[in-house]
Design a protein around this motif. Structure first.
Motif, PDB file in Angstrom:
ATOM      1  N   LEU A  28      -0.625   8.693  -7.466  1.00 26.61           N
ATOM      2  CA  LEU A  28      -1.520   7.578  -7.184  1.00 26.61           C
ATOM      3  C   LEU A  28      -2.369   7.901  -5.956  1.00 26.61           C
ATOM      4  O   LEU A  28      -1.837   8.356  -4.940  1.00 26.61           O
ATOM      5  CB  LEU A  28      -0.714   6.305  -6.948  1.00 26.61           C
ATOM      6  N   PRO A  29      -3.675   7.681  -6.008  1.00 29.65           N
ATOM      7  CA  PRO A  29      -4.535   7.985  -4.862  1.00 29.65           C
ATOM      8  C   PRO A  29      -4.265   7.041  -3.688  1.00 29.65           C
ATOM      9  O   PRO A  29      -3.872   5.884  -3.878  1.00 29.65           O
ATOM     10  CB  PRO A  29      -5.949   7.808  -5.405  1.00 29.65           C
ATOM     11  N   GLU A  30      -4.485   7.549  -2.476  1.00 34.08           N
ATOM     12  CA  GLU A  30      -4.236   6.749  -1.276  1.00 34.08           C
ATOM     13  C   GLU A  30      -5.138   5.526  -1.180  1.00 34.08           C
ATOM     14  O   GLU A  30      -4.800   4.571  -0.485  1.00 34.08           O
ATOM     15  CB  GLU A  30      -4.396   7.608  -0.022  1.00 34.08           C
ATOM     16  N   CYS A  31      -6.279   5.526  -1.859  1.00 31.50           N
ATOM     17  CA  CYS A  31      -7.139   4.340  -1.811  1.00 31.50           C
ATOM     18  C   CYS A  31      -6.499   3.165  -2.566  1.00 31.50           C
ATOM     19  O   CYS A  31      -6.835   2.012  -2.323  1.00 31.50           O
ATOM     20  CB  CYS A  31      -8.524   4.659  -2.360  1.00 31.50           C
ATOM     21  N   LEU A  32      -5.553   3.433  -3.469  1.00 29.15           N
ATOM     22  CA  LEU A  32      -4.858   2.372  -4.193  1.00 29.15           C
ATOM     23  C   LEU A  32      -3.573   1.952  -3.502  1.00 29.15           C
ATOM     24  O   LEU A  32      -3.249   0.772  -3.414  1.00 29.15           O
ATOM     25  CB  LEU A  32      -4.527   2.819  -5.619  1.00 29.15           C
ATOM     26  N   ILE A  33      -2.804   2.932  -3.056  1.00 29.18           N
ATOM     27  CA  ILE A  33      -1.510   2.639  -2.443  1.00 29.18           C
ATOM     28  C   ILE A  33      -1.192   3.718  -1.417  1.00 29.18           C
ATOM     29  O   ILE A  33      -1.361   4.906  -1.681  1.00 29.18           O
ATOM     30  CB  ILE A  33      -0.404   2.529  -3.510  1.00 29.18           C
ATOM     31  N   LYS A  34      -0.797   3.276  -0.221  1.00 27.29           N
ATOM     32  CA  LYS A  34      -0.459   4.222   0.837  1.00 27.29           C
ATOM     33  C   LYS A  34       0.849   3.774   1.469  1.00 27.29           C
ATOM     34  O   LYS A  34       0.946   2.656   1.980  1.00 27.29           O
ATOM     35  CB  LYS A  34      -1.560   4.282   1.885  1.00 27.29           C
ATOM     36  N   PHE A  55      -1.968  -1.553   0.271  1.00 29.36           N
ATOM     37  CA  PHE A  55      -2.483  -1.566  -1.091  1.00 29.36           C
ATOM     38  C   PHE A  55      -3.992  -1.746  -1.101  1.00 29.36           C
ATOM     39  O   PHE A  55      -4.547  -2.444  -0.256  1.00 29.36           O
ATOM     40  CB  PHE A  55      -1.833  -2.696  -1.904  1.00 29.36           C
ATOM     41  N   CYS A  56      -4.645  -1.152  -2.057  1.00 30.49           N
ATOM     42  CA  CYS A  56      -6.086  -1.320  -2.300  1.00 30.49           C
ATOM     43  C   CYS A  56      -6.936  -1.095  -1.049  1.00 30.49           C
ATOM     44  O   CYS A  56      -7.795  -1.916  -0.718  1.00 30.49           O
ATOM     45  CB  CYS A  56      -6.370  -2.688  -2.908  1.00 30.49           C
ATOM     46  N   GLY A  57      -6.710  -0.012  -0.361  1.00 30.63           N
ATOM     47  CA  GLY A  57      -7.518   0.360   0.784  1.00 30.63           C
ATOM     48  C   GLY A  57      -7.186  -0.361   2.079  1.00 30.63           C
ATOM     49  O   GLY A  57      -7.815  -0.100   3.097  1.00 30.63           O
ATOM     50  N   GLN A  58      -6.215  -1.261   2.062  1.00 30.85           N
ATOM     51  CA  GLN A  58      -5.831  -1.964   3.288  1.00 30.85           C
ATOM     52  C   GLN A  58      -5.057  -1.029   4.206  1.00 30.85           C
ATOM     53  O   GLN A  58      -4.377  -0.113   3.757  1.00 30.85           O
ATOM     54  CB  GLN A  58      -4.963  -3.180   2.973  1.00 30.85           C
TER      55      GLN A  58
END
Length: 88
Positions: A28-34, A55-58
């Protein structure tokens, strides 16, 4: 110390098709979930980490504490008493 947690999955899930015989191959890309965890200042020999999630760039925020209650040899740590106090 810090550890990045990278979620992996299978794109077929987005098609409502769950097939456990196909291993996860999509990160999963970091822009979706970190997600990551950092060793807490109060940690003794790696027994306390703080978990962060976004989540979602937050920007990731504190999520929960990760405590080691037993060593690899099965010996109790300073957190072992919490099992009796908090476990159902």
């Amino acid at each position: 110390q810090r550890a990045d947690i990278i979620g992996r999955g299978n794109l077929l899930v987005f098609c409502c098709c769950c097939c456990p015989c196909i291993p996860p191959w999509f990160s999963l890309p970091e822009c979706l979930i970190k997600n990551y965890m950092v060793q807490a200042d109060s940690s003794v020999r790696g027994d306390h980490f703080e978990r962060y999630s976004g989540f979602c760039g937050q920007e990731p925020r504190y999520y929960y504490d990760l405590l080691a209650v037993y060593t690899i040899d099965g010996q109790g740590t300073r957190w072992t008493r919490l099992v009796d106090e908090l476990a159902p």
